[in-house]
Design a protein around this motif. Structure first.
Motif, PDB file in Angstrom:
ATOM      1  N   ARG A 251       0.839  -1.207   0.000  1.00 45.70           N
ATOM      2  CA  ARG A 251       0.000   0.000   0.000  1.00 45.70           C
ATOM      3  C   ARG A 251       0.872   1.254   0.000  1.00 45.70           C
ATOM      4  O   ARG A 251       0.634   2.185  -0.772  1.00 45.70           O
ATOM      5  CB  ARG A 251      -0.913  -0.020   1.224  1.00 45.70           C
TER       6      ARG A 251
ATOM      7  N   ILE B 108       2.477   1.763  -3.389  1.00 44.21           N
ATOM      8  CA  ILE B 108       1.489   2.236  -4.367  1.00 44.21           C
ATOM      9  C   ILE B 108       1.272   3.737  -4.204  1.00 44.21           C
ATOM     10  O   ILE B 108       1.279   4.490  -5.191  1.00 44.21           O
ATOM     11  CB  ILE B 108       0.158   1.464  -4.224  1.00 44.21           C
ATOM     12  N   VAL B 109       1.090   4.178  -2.973  1.00 44.00           N
ATOM     13  CA  VAL B 109       0.872   5.615  -2.717  1.00 44.00           C
ATOM     14  C   VAL B 109       2.095   6.410  -3.149  1.00 44.00           C
ATOM     15  O   VAL B 109       1.967   7.453  -3.798  1.00 44.00           O
ATOM     16  CB  VAL B 109       0.515   5.868  -1.236  1.00 44.00           C
TER      17      VAL B 109
ATOM     18  N   ALA C  83       2.255   6.591  -6.944  1.00 46.36           N
ATOM     19  CA  ALA C  83       1.247   7.536  -7.455  1.00 46.36           C
ATOM     20  C   ALA C  83       1.688   8.968  -7.188  1.00 46.36           C
ATOM     21  O   ALA C  83       1.562   9.847  -8.056  1.00 46.36           O
ATOM     22  CB  ALA C  83      -0.108   7.258  -6.813  1.00 46.36           C
TER      23      ALA C  83
ATOM     24  N   LEU D  57      -3.210   3.969 -13.798  1.00 48.20           N
ATOM     25  CA  LEU D  57      -3.141   3.034 -12.683  1.00 48.20           C
ATOM     26  C   LEU D  57      -2.242   1.844 -12.970  1.00 48.20           C
ATOM     27  O   LEU D  57      -1.536   1.378 -12.085  1.00 48.20           O
ATOM     28  CB  LEU D  57      -4.549   2.590 -12.286  1.00 48.20           C
TER      29      LEU D  57
ATOM     30  N   LEU E  11      -3.172  -3.462  -6.463  1.00 46.18           N
ATOM     31  CA  LEU E  11      -3.528  -2.048  -6.453  1.00 46.18           C
ATOM     32  C   LEU E  11      -5.027  -1.882  -6.200  1.00 46.18           C
ATOM     33  O   LEU E  11      -5.432  -1.105  -5.330  1.00 46.18           O
ATOM     34  CB  LEU E  11      -3.145  -1.385  -7.780  1.00 46.18           C
TER      35      LEU E  11
ATOM     36  N   PHE F 190      -7.031   0.093  -3.432  1.00 46.60           N
ATOM     37  CA  PHE F 190      -7.669   1.304  -3.951  1.00 46.60           C
ATOM     38  C   PHE F 190      -8.614   0.917  -5.089  1.00 46.60           C
ATOM     39  O   PHE F 190      -8.194   0.831  -6.241  1.00 46.60           O
ATOM     40  CB  PHE F 190      -6.607   2.297  -4.439  1.00 46.60           C
TER      41      PHE F 190
ATOM     42  N   ARG G 292      -9.665   5.113  -8.891  1.00 47.61           N
ATOM     43  CA  ARG G 292      -8.658   6.179  -8.991  1.00 47.61           C
ATOM     44  C   ARG G 292      -8.890   7.216  -7.887  1.00 47.61           C
ATOM     45  O   ARG G 292      -7.955   7.712  -7.283  1.00 47.61           O
ATOM     46  CB  ARG G 292      -8.744   6.850 -10.357  1.00 47.61           C
TER      47      ARG G 292
ATOM     48  N   LEU H 198      -7.368   6.180  -4.602  1.00 49.11           N
ATOM     49  CA  LEU H 198      -5.915   6.344  -4.616  1.00 49.11           C
ATOM     50  C   LEU H 198      -5.535   7.820  -4.513  1.00 49.11           C
ATOM     51  O   LEU H 198      -4.659   8.193  -3.727  1.00 49.11           O
ATOM     52  CB  LEU H 198      -5.313   5.728  -5.885  1.00 49.11           C
TER      53      LEU H 198
ATOM     54  N   GLU I 226      -5.943   9.125  -1.053  1.00 46.61           N
ATOM     55  CA  GLU I 226      -4.870   8.675  -0.163  1.00 46.61           C
ATOM     56  C   GLU I 226      -3.572   9.435  -0.437  1.00 46.61           C
ATOM     57  O   GLU I 226      -2.829   9.757   0.495  1.00 46.61           O
ATOM     58  CB  GLU I 226      -4.647   7.167  -0.301  1.00 46.61           C
TER      59      GLU I 226
END
Length: 186
Positions: free
Chosen positions: A14, A17-18, A21, A37, A51, A55, A58, A61, A64
Motif C-alpha cells: 500500500r 502504491i501511494v 502515485a 493506474l 492495487l 484502492f 482512482r 488512490l 490517499e
C-alpha cells in the motif's frame, strides 16, 4: 481474525502504491487525470489486482495521495522549527506547501466534488493547526506580525489555484515571498 492489523507486506505494498502515485503526480505536475493506474502498479512493483484491492478506484488512490501529502506537510512543522528560526521555518514550510498545492490541485480536478468535500473536511483542520503553530512561534519570537491567523494566510495562498501551469515554477515562489513579506512585523 478481526482486530488483527494488516500484514506487513500488505502495508508495504500500500505504501509503495501511494509513493508511486505521488511520484507520478509530481512528474506530471499534479495532472491527476493523466495518472495511469497500470503504470502506478508497475512502478510500485505490484500487480493490478493488489492495487485495486487497496484502492478500488482512482479516486480512492488520489484521496490517499492527498492524505499522504498533507501528513508529510503537517509532520514537517516540528523538525523545521527545531532546525530554523520561526520565520525561516514558516518560509520553508510554505515552500513545501507549494508542492502540496500542486498535487492538491490535480487531485481536486480528478475527484468528484462530494468525495473531495469528504476528504477536505476530514483533513483540512490539520493544515490549519500546523500553520497556526508556525504563526504562533513566529509571533512569540517577534518575527510575525500580530493579528494574522492561519485562515488569513490560507486565503492569500488561494492565489496558487489561479496560477497557469506553465507559470507555476516562477509565480508560486513569488506568492510565497509576498506572503512571508506581508507576515513580517511593521
Amino acid at each position: 481474525m478481526a482486530g488483527r492489523g494488516r500484514r506487513s507486506d500488505a502495508v508495504a505494498n500500500r505504501d509503495r502504491i501511494v509513493e508511486a502515485a505521488r511520484a507520478e503526480l509530481s512528474r506530471s505536475n499534479g495532472a491527476a487525470a493523466d495518472l495511469k493506474l497500470h503504470g502506478v502498479a508497475k512502478s510500485a512493483g505490484v500487480g493490478q489486482g493488489t492495487l485495486y484491492r487497496h484502492f478500488p478506484t482512482r479516486e480512492h488512490l488520489l484521496a490517499e495521495v492527498y492524505r499522504y501529502e498533507l501528513t508529510q506537510l503537517v509532520d514537517a512543522v516540528a523538525p523545521l522549527l527545531a532546525e530554523h528560526p520561526p520565520l525561516r521555518a514558516l518560509t520553508c514550510w510554505l515552500q513545501r506547501l507549494v508542492e502540496y498545492a500542486r498535487v492538491k490541485r490535480g487531485v481536486m480536478a480528478a475527484i468528484e466534488a462530494s468525495a473531495w468535500r469528504d476528504v477536505y473536511v476530514d483533513q483540512h483542520h490539520r493544515l490549519d493547526e500546523a500553520l497556526g503553530t508556525l504563526l504562533d512561534r513566529g509571533r512569540a519570537a517577534g518575527q510575525v506580525r500580530d493579528g494574522v491567523d492561519a485562515a488569513d494566510v490560507i486565503l492569500l495562498l488561494g492565489a496558487l489555484s489561479r496560477i497557469p501551469e506553465a507559470e507555476w515554477g516562477t509565480r508560486a515562489q513569488t506568492i510565497v515571498t509576498l506572503v512571508v513579506d506581508g507576515l513580517r512585523p511593521r
